[in-house]
Motif scaffolding. Sequence first.
Motif, PDB file in Angstrom:
ATOM      1  N   SER A  16      -5.523  -5.785  17.932  1.00 47.19           N
ATOM      2  CA  SER A  16      -5.529  -6.337  19.290  1.00 47.19           C
ATOM      3  C   SER A  16      -4.831  -5.400  20.252  1.00 47.19           C
ATOM      4  CB  SER A  16      -4.827  -7.700  19.314  1.00 47.19           C
ATOM      5  OG  SER A  16      -5.497  -8.591  18.458  1.00 47.19           O
ATOM      6  N   ALA A  17      -5.492  -5.094  21.352  1.00 50.75           N
ATOM      7  CA  ALA A  17      -4.882  -4.296  22.402  1.00 50.75           C
ATOM      8  C   ALA A  17      -4.096  -5.194  23.341  1.00 50.75           C
ATOM      9  CB  ALA A  17      -5.954  -3.544  23.184  1.00 50.75           C
ATOM     10  N   GLY A  18      -3.120  -4.636  23.995  1.00 54.99           N
ATOM     11  CA  GLY A  18      -2.343  -5.404  24.963  1.00 54.99           C
ATOM     12  C   GLY A  18      -1.148  -6.097  24.365  1.00 54.99           C
ATOM     13  N   SER A  19      -0.987  -6.022  23.047  1.00 54.77           N
ATOM     14  CA  SER A  19       0.202  -6.596  22.412  1.00 54.77           C
ATOM     15  C   SER A  19       0.436  -5.823  21.119  1.00 54.77           C
ATOM     16  CB  SER A  19      -0.010  -8.067  22.089  1.00 54.77           C
ATOM     17  OG  SER A  19      -1.075  -8.218  21.169  1.00 54.77           O
ATOM     18  N   ILE A  20       1.646  -5.871  20.614  1.00 51.96           N
ATOM     19  CA  ILE A  20       1.938  -5.178  19.370  1.00 51.96           C
ATOM     20  C   ILE A  20       1.152  -5.813  18.237  1.00 51.96           C
ATOM     21  CG2 ILE A  20       3.722  -4.688  17.662  1.00 51.96           C
ATOM     22  CD1 ILE A  20       4.031  -2.965  20.034  1.00 51.96           C
ATOM     23  N   ASP A  21       0.329  -5.017  17.596  1.00 49.53           N
ATOM     24  CA  ASP A  21      -0.457  -5.515  16.471  1.00 49.53           C
ATOM     25  C   ASP A  21      -0.353  -4.477  15.366  1.00 49.53           C
ATOM     26  OD1 ASP A  21      -2.052  -7.058  14.932  1.00 49.53           O
ATOM     27  OD2 ASP A  21      -3.839  -6.917  16.198  1.00 49.53           O
ATOM     28  N   ALA A  22      -0.483  -4.873  14.122  1.00 48.22           N
ATOM     29  CA  ALA A  22      -0.256  -3.938  13.028  1.00 48.22           C
ATOM     30  C   ALA A  22      -1.143  -4.258  11.833  1.00 48.22           C
ATOM     31  CB  ALA A  22       1.211  -3.967  12.609  1.00 48.22           C
ATOM     32  N   ARG A  23      -1.439  -3.215  11.067  1.00 49.23           N
ATOM     33  CA  ARG A  23      -2.191  -3.364   9.812  1.00 49.23           C
ATOM     34  C   ARG A  23      -1.566  -2.395   8.808  1.00 49.23           C
ATOM     35  NH1 ARG A  23      -7.235  -1.631  11.265  1.00 49.23           N
ATOM     36  NH2 ARG A  23      -7.959  -3.740  11.690  1.00 49.23           N
ATOM     37  N   ARG A  24      -1.224  -2.880   7.625  1.00 49.36           N
ATOM     38  CA  ARG A  24      -0.602  -2.011   6.627  1.00 49.36           C
ATOM     39  C   ARG A  24      -1.578  -0.895   6.256  1.00 49.36           C
ATOM     40  NH1 ARG A  24       3.921  -2.588   3.506  1.00 49.36           N
ATOM     41  NH2 ARG A  24       3.979  -1.276   1.621  1.00 49.36           N
ATOM     42  N   VAL A  25      -1.046   0.331   6.167  1.00 51.07           N
ATOM     43  CA  VAL A  25      -1.910   1.477   5.875  1.00 51.07           C
ATOM     44  C   VAL A  25      -2.544   1.341   4.506  1.00 51.07           C
ATOM     45  CG1 VAL A  25      -1.914   3.973   5.466  1.00 51.07           C
ATOM     46  CG2 VAL A  25      -0.665   3.036   7.422  1.00 51.07           C
ATOM     47  N   SER A  26      -1.736   0.940   3.519  1.00 52.92           N
ATOM     48  CA  SER A  26      -2.268   0.789   2.167  1.00 52.92           C
ATOM     49  C   SER A  26      -1.500  -0.315   1.456  1.00 52.92           C
ATOM     50  CB  SER A  26      -2.126   2.098   1.378  1.00 52.92           C
ATOM     51  OG  SER A  26      -2.437   1.895   0.007  1.00 52.92           O
ATOM     52  N   VAL A  99       1.638  10.201   6.235  1.00 52.34           N
ATOM     53  CA  VAL A  99       1.732   9.136   5.229  1.00 52.34           C
ATOM     54  C   VAL A  99       1.608   9.740   3.821  1.00 52.34           C
ATOM     55  CG1 VAL A  99       0.634   7.069   4.291  1.00 52.34           C
ATOM     56  CG2 VAL A  99       0.874   7.343   6.769  1.00 52.34           C
ATOM     57  N   GLY A 100       0.654  10.643   3.648  1.00 55.71           N
ATOM     58  CA  GLY A 100       0.457  11.262   2.335  1.00 55.71           C
ATOM     59  C   GLY A 100       1.689  12.008   1.868  1.00 55.71           C
ATOM     60  N   ALA A 101       2.344  12.708   2.785  1.00 56.76           N
ATOM     61  CA  ALA A 101       3.555  13.444   2.420  1.00 56.76           C
ATOM     62  C   ALA A 101       4.685  12.488   2.059  1.00 56.76           C
ATOM     63  CB  ALA A 101       3.977  14.357   3.572  1.00 56.76           C
ATOM     64  N   ALA A 102       4.836  11.425   2.840  1.00 54.06           N
ATOM     65  CA  ALA A 102       5.947  10.501   2.617  1.00 54.06           C
ATOM     66  C   ALA A 102       5.748   9.659   1.360  1.00 54.06           C
ATOM     67  CB  ALA A 102       6.106   9.596   3.839  1.00 54.06           C
ATOM     68  N   GLU A 103       4.488   9.368   1.026  1.00 57.63           N
ATOM     69  CA  GLU A 103       4.238   8.510  -0.136  1.00 57.63           C
ATOM     70  C   GLU A 103       4.578   9.192  -1.462  1.00 57.63           C
ATOM     71  OE1 GLU A 103       3.663   5.511  -0.645  1.00 57.63           O
ATOM     72  OE2 GLU A 103       3.151   4.708   1.317  1.00 57.63           O
ATOM     73  N   THR A 104       4.804  10.486  -1.441  1.00 57.44           N
ATOM     74  CA  THR A 104       5.223  11.163  -2.677  1.00 57.44           C
ATOM     75  C   THR A 104       6.705  10.968  -2.942  1.00 57.44           C
ATOM     76  OG1 THR A 104       5.695  13.233  -1.505  1.00 57.44           O
ATOM     77  CG2 THR A 104       3.461  12.947  -2.368  1.00 57.44           C
ATOM     78  N   ALA A 105       7.418  10.383  -1.970  1.00 58.99           N
ATOM     79  CA  ALA A 105       8.866  10.185  -2.120  1.00 58.99           C
ATOM     80  C   ALA A 105       9.141   8.912  -2.915  1.00 58.99           C
ATOM     81  CB  ALA A 105       9.527  10.107  -0.747  1.00 58.99           C
ATOM     82  N   ALA A 106      10.191   8.965  -3.726  1.00 58.30           N
ATOM     83  CA  ALA A 106      10.544   7.796  -4.541  1.00 58.30           C
ATOM     84  C   ALA A 106      11.337   6.777  -3.744  1.00 58.30           C
ATOM     85  CB  ALA A 106      11.350   8.242  -5.753  1.00 58.30           C
ATOM     86  N   THR A 107      12.073   7.241  -2.730  1.00 57.59           N
ATOM     87  CA  THR A 107      12.906   6.339  -1.931  1.00 57.59           C
ATOM     88  C   THR A 107      12.493   6.410  -0.469  1.00 57.59           C
ATOM     89  OG1 THR A 107      14.576   8.019  -1.430  1.00 57.59           O
ATOM     90  CG2 THR A 107      14.832   6.782  -3.493  1.00 57.59           C
ATOM     91  N   THR A 108      12.821   5.370   0.281  1.00 63.47           N
ATOM     92  CA  THR A 108      12.488   5.376   1.703  1.00 63.47           C
ATOM     93  C   THR A 108      13.258   6.466   2.432  1.00 63.47           C
ATOM     94  OG1 THR A 108      12.107   2.998   1.592  1.00 63.47           O
ATOM     95  CG2 THR A 108      12.348   3.954   3.780  1.00 63.47           C
ATOM     96  N   GLN A 109      14.509   6.702   2.017  1.00 64.31           N
ATOM     97  CA  GLN A 109      15.286   7.757   2.663  1.00 64.31           C
ATOM     98  C   GLN A 109      14.576   9.099   2.523  1.00 64.31           C
ATOM     99  OE1 GLN A 109      18.790   7.176   4.140  1.00 64.31           O
ATOM    100  NE2 GLN A 109      17.674   8.785   5.213  1.00 64.31           N
ATOM    101  N   ASP A 110      14.083   9.370   1.328  1.00 66.50           N
ATOM    102  CA  ASP A 110      13.360  10.626   1.103  1.00 66.50           C
ATOM    103  C   ASP A 110      12.024  10.615   1.852  1.00 66.50           C
ATOM    104  OD1 ASP A 110      12.862  13.146   0.105  1.00 66.50           O
ATOM    105  OD2 ASP A 110      11.951  12.403  -1.739  1.00 66.50           O
ATOM    106  N   ALA A 111      11.409   9.425   1.943  1.00 66.73           N
ATOM    107  CA  ALA A 111      10.142   9.322   2.680  1.00 66.73           C
ATOM    108  C   ALA A 111      10.339   9.680   4.147  1.00 66.73           C
ATOM    109  CB  ALA A 111       9.575   7.910   2.543  1.00 66.73           C
TER     110      ALA A 111
END
Length: 328
Positions: A16-26, A99-111
């Motif tokens: 939806s445009a005009g408001s914050i809307d989101a969809r999980r990437v994977s 996203v591809g680079a970050a998903e190789t990380a084991a922790t969110t900090q590393d992501a």
Amino acid sequence: MKASSVKMNDPWQGLSAGSIDARRVSGEGKHDFFWITSSSSEPGLLLRLPAGIEEPASLPKLRNLEIAIRDVVGGRAIVILLKDPDQRELFVSLCRDVVGAAETAATTQDAVTRAVRRLLRWHHLLRGGRSDILSLEEQRGLIGELHFLERLVSLIGPRAAIEAWRGPFGASKDFELDSLLVEVKARRGAAKPYVQISSEDQLADVAGTSLFLCVSPVDAVIKPEGLTLADHVRRIEEIFIAADTDSLVLWEEAIQASGYDVADDYSDRRWKVGETLDHRVEGEFPRIVPPLTVGVGGVRYSISLGACSSYRMQEGDLDGLISGGGLP
């Protein structure tokens, strides 16, 4: 076109445009990446940050993108928004790459670290690179500075060390450490014992500070000896990757400012760094400094290392000053 194909090509379609809307990437992703549409209808990517994450103090600045840390429902997040709708297709590639680079990380900090690092790569790519590689003397000089930077990291830590490296940004001294200034010179070991001084400011006194000249032999060697310039850069880069995101951002800015481009090929030459000699620059140290005769400027000159011998410091003395311990 099938709905799944549409989402693959334009992941924001249907949001939806005009408001914050989101969809999980994977749904299978390890980290909380979301496709979002801002309240201004800008497409974006969001990485939700769990509580306790150390947030980067600075983030890359890319043309036509807004990259920031924001408050979102349930906490904080890194948000990347596209400001130029004409770049939508390229932006999809950038987001998927991050996203591809970050998903190789084991922790969110590393992501977070990997995501920021990948954004810096895009920054480097999009800003346009040099058409020529560093000359041999420029490579030699950069390796000399990297060698001192590594030494500095061991003394004061990565963050303080990278903040002190000012040479790539055009400062008159290569390293600025509060009341200590350090000029680094690399020379061919077998050459006449002289070093080149690039301006009248390099060895000029600065009120309230002490100045030091560190000279390292940096010689071309044959494989398997030594490392290529790219090897030297990667070795130092690993230090900052293992440190913290802010230090990594500062490192990327500095190495890019130095003229080094990761895409350039430096594989044809290997370099070895020899023993560094430290000198205290004071008093009658051989040098040309301001004020110069009116109309004279941009002075380049050579100094004899033999003439500097009485100013040479004992091994460890400069390290003691830098680490705050004074002379050993």
